[in-house]
Write a protein that holds these residues in place. Structure first.
Motif, short mmCIF file in Angstrom:
data_model
loop_
_atom_site.label_atom_id
_atom_site.label_comp_id
_atom_site.label_asym_id
_atom_site.label_seq_id
_atom_site.Cartn_x
_atom_site.Cartn_y
_atom_site.Cartn_z
N ALA A 168 0.56 -1.13 0.00
CA ALA A 168 0.03 -0.44 0.00
C ALA A 168 0.84 1.29 0.02
N VAL A 169 1.76 1.55 1.09
CA VAL A 169 2.76 2.37 0.66
C VAL A 169 3.67 2.56 -0.72
N VAL A 170 3.59 1.63 -0.88
CA VAL A 170 4.39 1.44 -1.93
C VAL A 170 3.69 2.27 -3.70
N THR A 171 2.83 1.32 -3.66
CA THR A 171 1.68 2.24 -4.49
C THR A 171 1.13 3.48 -4.41
N ALA A 172 1.12 4.24 -3.03
CA ALA A 172 0.84 5.12 -2.60
C ALA A 172 2.38 5.91 -3.18
N ILE A 173 3.20 6.12 -2.95
CA ILE A 173 4.54 6.79 -3.52
C ILE A 173 4.29 6.87 -4.77
N SER A 174 4.34 5.36 -5.40
CA SER A 174 4.34 5.53 -6.56
C SER A 174 2.58 6.11 -7.97
N GLN A 175 2.24 6.18 -7.04
CA GLN A 175 0.75 7.23 -7.72
C GLN A 175 1.33 8.48 -7.66
N ALA A 176 1.49 8.69 -6.41
CA ALA A 176 1.80 10.15 -6.02
C ALA A 176 3.26 10.63 -6.95
N ALA A 177 4.51 9.93 -6.47
CA ALA A 177 5.71 10.50 -7.87
C ALA A 177 5.66 10.09 -9.24
N PHE A 178 5.39 8.75 -9.70
CA PHE A 178 5.11 8.38 -10.95
C PHE A 178 4.05 8.53 -11.64
N SER A 179 3.12 8.88 -11.25
CA SER A 179 1.26 8.15 -11.63
C SER A 179 1.43 8.33 -12.88
N ARG A 180 1.78 8.70 -13.78
CA ARG A 180 1.61 8.28 -15.45
C ARG A 180 2.74 6.63 -16.13
N GLN A 181 4.01 6.48 -15.38
CA GLN A 181 4.85 5.31 -15.77
C GLN A 181 4.37 4.03 -14.62
N ALA A 182 3.33 4.12 -13.50
CA ALA A 182 2.71 3.81 -12.83
C ALA A 182 1.68 2.85 -13.20
N ASN A 183 1.29 3.87 -14.10
CA ASN A 183 0.00 3.04 -14.73
C ASN A 183 -0.18 3.10 -15.87
N GLY A 184 1.22 2.87 -16.24
CA GLY A 184 1.54 1.47 -17.57
C GLY A 184 2.34 2.86 -18.95
N SER A 185 1.86 4.19 -18.38
CA SER A 185 2.67 4.77 -19.68
C SER A 185 1.55 4.70 -21.03
N LEU A 186 0.75 4.65 -20.86
CA LEU A 186 -0.29 4.86 -22.21
C LEU A 186 -0.16 6.34 -22.79
N ILE A 187 -0.43 6.05 -23.95
CA ILE A 187 -0.65 6.98 -25.01
C ILE A 187 -2.47 6.58 -25.32
N GLU A 188 -2.87 7.88 -25.41
CA GLU A 188 -4.20 8.29 -25.25
C GLU A 188 -4.30 9.57 -27.13
N ARG A 189 -5.41 9.28 -27.99
CA ARG A 189 -5.36 9.56 -28.64
C ARG A 189 -7.29 8.68 -28.66
N ASP A 190 -7.57 10.85 -28.85
CA ASP A 190 -9.42 11.27 -28.44
C ASP A 190 -9.58 10.46 -27.30
N GLY A 191 -9.17 10.20 -26.28
CA GLY A 191 -9.91 10.34 -24.70
C GLY A 191 -9.85 8.59 -24.92
N LYS A 192 -8.90 7.62 -25.38
CA LYS A 192 -8.90 6.15 -25.91
C LYS A 192 -6.96 6.34 -25.43
N ALA A 193 -7.30 4.99 -25.13
CA ALA A 193 -5.94 4.52 -24.87
C ALA A 193 -5.48 3.88 -26.49
N VAL A 194 -5.01 4.56 -26.63
CA VAL A 194 -3.92 3.40 -28.56
C VAL A 194 -3.42 2.55 -27.70
N GLY A 195 -2.14 2.68 -26.84
CA GLY A 195 -1.11 1.87 -26.63
C GLY A 195 -0.23 2.15 -25.16
N SER A 196 0.97 1.51 -25.17
CA SER A 196 1.65 1.98 -24.06
C SER A 196 3.18 2.65 -25.13
N GLU A 197 4.03 3.16 -24.10
CA GLU A 197 5.03 4.48 -24.68
C GLU A 197 6.35 3.11 -24.50
#
Length: 191
Positions: A25-54
């Protein structure tokens, strides 16, 4: 026996709570606070939809797109749930056949291209998920992509140059091109 059992159970429960609940829980909270984009898969979005991961490759095999490295994951290509290399040595007949098949596909897609084929277009990476190719691998494909899209070679070269990332911190790794980002830039350019 009872004297040993109670402390063991207490220790087991305490360590389970600390290492199985509190620490994650602590590691998840820190990663979401400090590196939210990376912690959630570095997703690339187009028109509000995820099209893939970087950071996870995708399969492109149409002539109007740049092709990435081969994927060694099974049963489906670029399956992040089964990341692994093929472990095939350079003299393994299966690897030789895989390379010959990719060479044939590259030649069939661009029969006039007599340039040497960069190694990263015919081999997989150690993870089997590599989202990037070398600038040489991108340059090898420019004429095919330009022809398939009805663009000039110079237009496609400019998009490749924009999509090329240099060495990390100026010294680590090699220059590279993210295939998904480049293909999305091509789609946007033809708009």
């Amino acid at each position: 026996m009872k004297n040993f059992l109670r402390p063991l159970l207490v220790l087991f429960v305490a360590l389970t709570v600390v290492t199985g609940l509190i620490y994650p829980a602590v590691v998840t909270a820190i990663s979401q606070a400090a590196f939210s984009r990376q912690a959630n898969g570095s997703l690339i979005e187009r028109d509000g939809k995820a099209v893939g991961s970087e950071i996870i490759g995708q399969q492109f095999d149409a002539p109007q797109y740049f092709w990435g490295r081969l994927s060694a994951t099974t049963p489906n290509p670029y399956n992040a749930g089964s990341s692994s290399g093929s472990n095939l040595g350079p003299t393994n007949p299966a690897l030789v056949d895989e390379v010959k098949g990719r060479l044939a596909a590259l030649h069939d897609a661009d029969p006039g291209n007599d340039a040497p084929v960069p190694v990263d277009l015919v081999t997989s990476s150690a993870s089997g998920l590599d989202p990037e190719i070398s600038p040489a691998a991108a340059a090898y494909q420019i004429a095919r992509v330009a022809k398939a899209r009805g663009m000039t070679v110079q237009q496609v070269e400019a998009l490749v140059a924009q999509a090329t990332a240099g060495r990390q911190f100026g010294v680590l790794g090699e220059p590279r091109v993210n295939v998904l980002k480049l293909n999305l830039a091509l789609d946007a350019a033809k708009g």
